[in-house]
Enzyme design. Structure first.
Site, PDB file in Angstrom:
ATOM      1  N   GLU A  65      -3.769   5.614   1.573  1.00 26.40           N
ATOM      2  CA  GLU A  65      -3.798   4.170   1.804  1.00 26.40           C
ATOM      3  C   GLU A  65      -5.111   3.782   2.473  1.00 26.40           C
ATOM      4  O   GLU A  65      -5.725   4.589   3.161  1.00 26.40           O
ATOM      5  CB  GLU A  65      -2.634   3.755   2.712  1.00 26.40           C
ATOM      6  CG  GLU A  65      -1.276   4.003   2.120  1.00 26.40           C
ATOM      7  CD  GLU A  65      -0.159   3.588   3.064  1.00 26.40           C
ATOM      8  OE1 GLU A  65      -0.345   2.612   3.824  1.00 26.40           O
ATOM      9  OE2 GLU A  65       0.893   4.239   3.047  1.00 26.40           O
TER      10      GLU A  65
ATOM     11  N   LYS B 208       0.816  -1.220   0.000  1.00 22.67           N
ATOM     12  CA  LYS B 208       0.000   0.000   0.000  1.00 22.67           C
ATOM     13  C   LYS B 208       0.851   1.274   0.000  1.00 22.67           C
ATOM     14  O   LYS B 208       0.604   2.197  -0.781  1.00 22.67           O
ATOM     15  CB  LYS B 208      -0.935  -0.001   1.225  1.00 22.67           C
ATOM     16  CG  LYS B 208      -2.003  -1.080   1.191  1.00 22.67           C
ATOM     17  CD  LYS B 208      -2.921  -0.994   2.400  1.00 22.67           C
ATOM     18  CE  LYS B 208      -2.257  -1.435   3.687  1.00 22.67           C
ATOM     19  NZ  LYS B 208      -1.941  -2.877   3.719  1.00 22.67           N
ATOM     20  N   THR B 209       1.840   1.321   0.878  1.00 21.14           N
ATOM     21  CA  THR B 209       2.648   2.533   0.982  1.00 21.14           C
ATOM     22  C   THR B 209       3.439   2.770  -0.307  1.00 21.14           C
ATOM     23  O   THR B 209       3.483   3.894  -0.831  1.00 21.14           O
ATOM     24  CB  THR B 209       3.603   2.441   2.182  1.00 21.14           C
ATOM     25  OG1 THR B 209       2.823   2.350   3.385  1.00 21.14           O
ATOM     26  CG2 THR B 209       4.518   3.649   2.261  1.00 21.14           C
TER      27      THR B 209
END
Length: 458
Positions: free
Chosen positions: A166, A122-123
C-alpha cells in the site's frame, strides 16, 4: 539518505517494532539476514513472532536499548522527538529513517515494486492483487495494511522480484517510495489536518505518479475528477480503468448475485475478454478489481489465474466482514470512516439479504468529523436506523466543538431514524431490544467499534 541493500545486511533497530506495519518490515529484513532489534511498550503476538524469528525485543522503550553496533534506526510518526530512544539515537548520530523511508528503500531491492494508492480501498485492492499474484504462482513479497487470511497475516516474504504494498498519501509518506507500477484508485478530500485542500491532495498524487520511471506504468481510475491534474506531464505509460465509462479496462454488464457479490464482462481496449466473478460485494470492488486486473495483465499473469485469484478473494479483516449472526440478525463489521466509504458500504449492504439495516457508526477524529459533518449525515441516511457512538479521538485532543450527539441530530433532520448513546454497553442493550430476525447490523468506523459486534456474538 541511508540506503538499504539486501546484499549488505546490517543491524537495524525499530522504535515501536510491535506495530502492524513496522513488524512486517522487520520480518522482511530478518528473512534477508539482517540483524534486527526493536522496542515496544509491552509484548504482543507480533513481537513474540519476531522474537521467534531471531529479533531482539526490548520492553519498554528506553535509552539503554540503543546498543553499540546499531547501523540504522527506524521509527514511526507516533514516536515523538522526546522519546528516550530517539533522543539517544540523535545523541549518537546514528542514521535514522522513518517507516515510509525504510519501505521506499526496501522496494528498491526489487525489479517490480507495485504501489497501491488512493483515498479509499488500498488494503482491499492490495489484498485482491495479492490473491491474483499467488494464483499466478509468482511468489511475491507482500506488505498489506490488514490481516489477509491467505498469507496468515499482513506480510509475506517471497523470493521473486515482485513487491506489493500500500502507498498512503498522509503526510506525503508515499513520496518516499520507488514504484515500477503505481495504482491510483481515487482522489478525494481526507486527512485535512495535513492537507490544505483538494488541490493540495491532487498535487501530492501527481508527485507520487511522477516518481514512476519512464518504463513504468500508472494505472489510474478514469472517474477521478480533474484527472488531468494528476497525469499531465508524466513520462511513464498511463492506463485507465472504469466501471462506469469506456476506458482501457472496463467492466460491462455488471450484476449481483443473491449475496450481493458482483460479476462483470471484462473489456480491454474495446475487446471482450470474458466474465469475471467476484466473492465480495459492491460496485466499489468492481472498480478495485479492474485496477488489479490491469496490474496483473502488465505483469503477464494469464487471464485464468486472474479469474481464479479474484474469485478466491473473499475480503480482508474489517472490510464488510461477516462476523456472524445472533437471533437471526446478521452482524457485519466495516472499517469505513469517510463519507465515500460509508456510502459504498451501505450501498453494498442494500444488495445483501436484509430486512432493516442498522448502522452503528463511530466517527474517527474530530478533524475529520468537522471537515465532513454534513457529508457524514447524508451518507448515513442510506441505513434505515443509525446509532452514533462517541467520536474516536485517535491522536487528537481538541474536540473542535464536534459531538456525535449533534451528528445524530443532523441525520434525523434528513429524515432517518438516528440515536446517540454514550457507551458500548448501552448500544448493545439497545440493539438487542430493537433488532429483529432478518435485520442487518453493521458496526462501522476505524476505531474500536468492532468490539460491539464481537461482544454481541459472545
Amino acid at each position: 539518505m541511508y540506503k538499504i541493500d539486501f546484499n549488505n545486511p546490517l543491524h537495524i533497530h525499530f522504535i515501536g517494532i510491535g506495530g502492524i506495519s513496522m513488524s512486517g518490515l522487520a520480518e522482511i529484513l530478518l528473512k534477508e539476514h539482517f540483524t534486527v532489534s526493536g522496542s515496544d511498550m509491552k509484548p504482543s503476538d507480533l513481537t513474540k513472532h519476531l522474537a521467534s524469528l531471531g529479533a531482539t525485543i526490548f520492553y519498554p522503550q528506553k535509552a539503554a536499548n540503543i546498543m553499540d553496533g546499531i547501523d540504522v534506526v527506524v521509527y514511526t510518526a507516533a514516536i515523538h522527538e522526546d522519546n528516550e530512544e530517539l533522543m539517544e539515537v540523535r545523541r549518537r548520530n546514528i542514521p535514522a529513517l522513518t517507516r515510509a523511508q525504510l519501505l521506499g528503500q526496501l522496494m528498491r531491492n526489487y525489479t517490480t515494486p507495485v504501489c497501491i494508492s488512493g483515498t479509499h480501498g488500498k488494503t482491499t485492492t492490495t489484498s485482491m492483487l495479492s490473491h491474483i499474484l499467488l494464483s499466478g504462482k509468482t511468489n511475491p513479497t507482500i506488505s498489506v495494511g490488514g490481516i489477509l487470511p491467505i498469507i496468515g497475516g499482513n506480510i509475506r516474504v517471497g523470493d521473486s522480484e515482485i513487491f506489493v504494498t500500500e502507498a498512503c498519501e498522509y503526510t506525503n509518506s508515499f513520496l518516499e517510495f520507488f514504484p515500477k507500477i503505481g495504482i491510483i484508485l481515487n482522489v478525494e478530500e481526507d486527512h485535512m489536518d495535513f492537507f490544505k485542500d483538494i488541490d493540495d491532495i491532487r498535487s501530492s498524487f501527481h508527485r507520487f505518479a511522477a516518481k514512476l520511471p519512464q518504463d513504468g506504468t500508472l494505472i489510474v481510475n478514469k472517474n477521478i475528477e480533474q484527472l488531468e491534474a494528476i497525469v499531465d506531464g508524466l513520462s511513464c505509460r498511463v492506463i485507465t480503468y472504469s466501471e462506469t465509462q469506456d476506458a482501457d479496462y472496463t467492466a460491462k454488464n455488471i450484476t449481483f448475485d443473491k449475496l450481493g457479490n458482483a460479476s462483470f464482462d471484462l473489456v480491454k481496449y474495446g475487446e471482450l475478454l470474458g466474465r469475471i466473478q467476484m466473492s465480495v460485494v459492491g460496485m466499489h470492488n468492481v472498480s478495485n478489481a479492474l485496477s488489479t486486473i490491469a496490474a496483473a495483465d502488465i505483469m503477464g499473469i494469464p487471464l485464468e489465474s486472474i479469474r481464479d485469484g479474484i474469485l478466491s478473494f473473499t475480503g480482508t479483516d474489517r472490510r464488510f466482514q461477516l462476523k456472524g449472526t445472533r437471533n437471526g440478525v446478521t452482524i457485519i463489521d466495516d472499517y469505513a470512516h469517510h463519507p465515500t466509504e460509508i456510502r459504498a458500504s451501505l450501498t453494498s449492504a442494500r444488495n445483501y439479504p436484509h430486512r432493516d439495516i442498522w448502522c452503528i457508526f463511530q466517527p474517527h477524529t474530530y478533524t475529520r468529523t468537522k471537515a465532513f459533518f454534513h457529508e457524514f449525515a447524508e451518507a448515513l441516511t442510506l441505513a434505515d436506523h443509525v446509532i452514533l457512538t462517541d467520536i474516536y479521538a485517535a491522536r487528537e485532543t481538541d474536540t473542535l466543538g464536534m459531538t456525535s450527539e449533534a451528528l445524530a441530530e443532523d441525520v434525523k433532520r434528513l429524515g432517518t431514524d438516528a440515536y446517540y448513546l454514550s457507551s458500548f454497553e448501552a448500544i448493545e442493550n439497545f440493539v438487542l431490544e430493537k433488532c429483529i430476525h432478518g435485520d442487518m447490523l453493521i458496526t462501522m468506523g476505524a476505531g474500536d467499534v468492532v468490539n460491539i459486534g464481537n461482544s454481541l456474538l459472545k
